[in-house]
Write an enzyme that holds these catalytic residues in place. Structure first.
Site, PDB file in Angstrom:
ATOM      1  N   ASP A  49      42.836  34.264  14.184  1.00 52.37           N
ATOM      2  CA  ASP A  49      42.380  33.460  12.563  1.00 52.37           C
ATOM      3  C   ASP A  49      42.998  34.720  11.976  1.00 52.37           C
ATOM      4  OD1 ASP A  49      41.397  31.897  14.397  1.00 52.37           O
ATOM      5  OD2 ASP A  49      39.167  32.211  14.283  1.00 52.37           O
ATOM      6  N   GLY A  50      42.942  35.861  11.664  1.00 53.88           N
ATOM      7  CA  GLY A  50      43.126  36.580  10.539  1.00 53.88           C
ATOM      8  C   GLY A  50      44.361  36.496  10.319  1.00 53.88           C
ATOM      9  N   ARG A  54      46.621  34.630   6.747  1.00 54.15           N
ATOM     10  CA  ARG A  54      47.868  35.735   6.268  1.00 54.15           C
ATOM     11  C   ARG A  54      48.794  34.911   6.229  1.00 54.15           C
ATOM     12  NH1 ARG A  54      44.964  39.591   9.234  1.00 54.15           N
ATOM     13  NH2 ARG A  54      46.203  39.907  10.397  1.00 54.15           N
TER      14      ARG A  54
END
Length: 105
Positions: A49-50, A54
């Site tokens: 998810d990160g 980004r």
């Protein structure tokens, strides 16, 4: 070894730096023709998810949809990873419009 498949929708692949995501990136690049990110109609993001967040932020100016495939730990923003029939998966994908938060301080 077979030649990479040209998809109906030009895609670019991006991946997080994890070994799993980099391995998946190499696999997808061997299976499918990739175009430079500026020419892609869809960006396929491989990671968690990160990484998805980004990727959305980094490529927001291109105004391209991002199709994420889970190669992280949680992955609630992502689709399950699967290299088979990518063209069909992209064609069936349901778009979700995200509006990034902006804060002035």
């Amino acid at each position: 070894m077979t030649s990479p498949i040209t998809l109906a929708i030009p895609v670019a692949f991006v991946a997080s730096k994890t070994d799993e995501a980099q391995s998946a990136l190499a696999d997808l690049r061997s299976r499918y023709v990739e175009v430079p990110i500026e020419q892609a109609q869809v960006i396929v993001a491989l990671g968690g998810d990160g990484f998805m967040l980004r990727t959305l932020h980094r490529h927001m100016a291109l105004n391209r949809p991002v199709y994420g495939m889970k190669l992280g730990t949680v992955g609630f923003l992502m689709n399950q990873y699967g290299p088979e029939e990518l063209g069909n998966r992209l064609a069936r994908a349901m778009p979700t419009l995200l509006k990034p938060l902006v804060m002035d301080t």
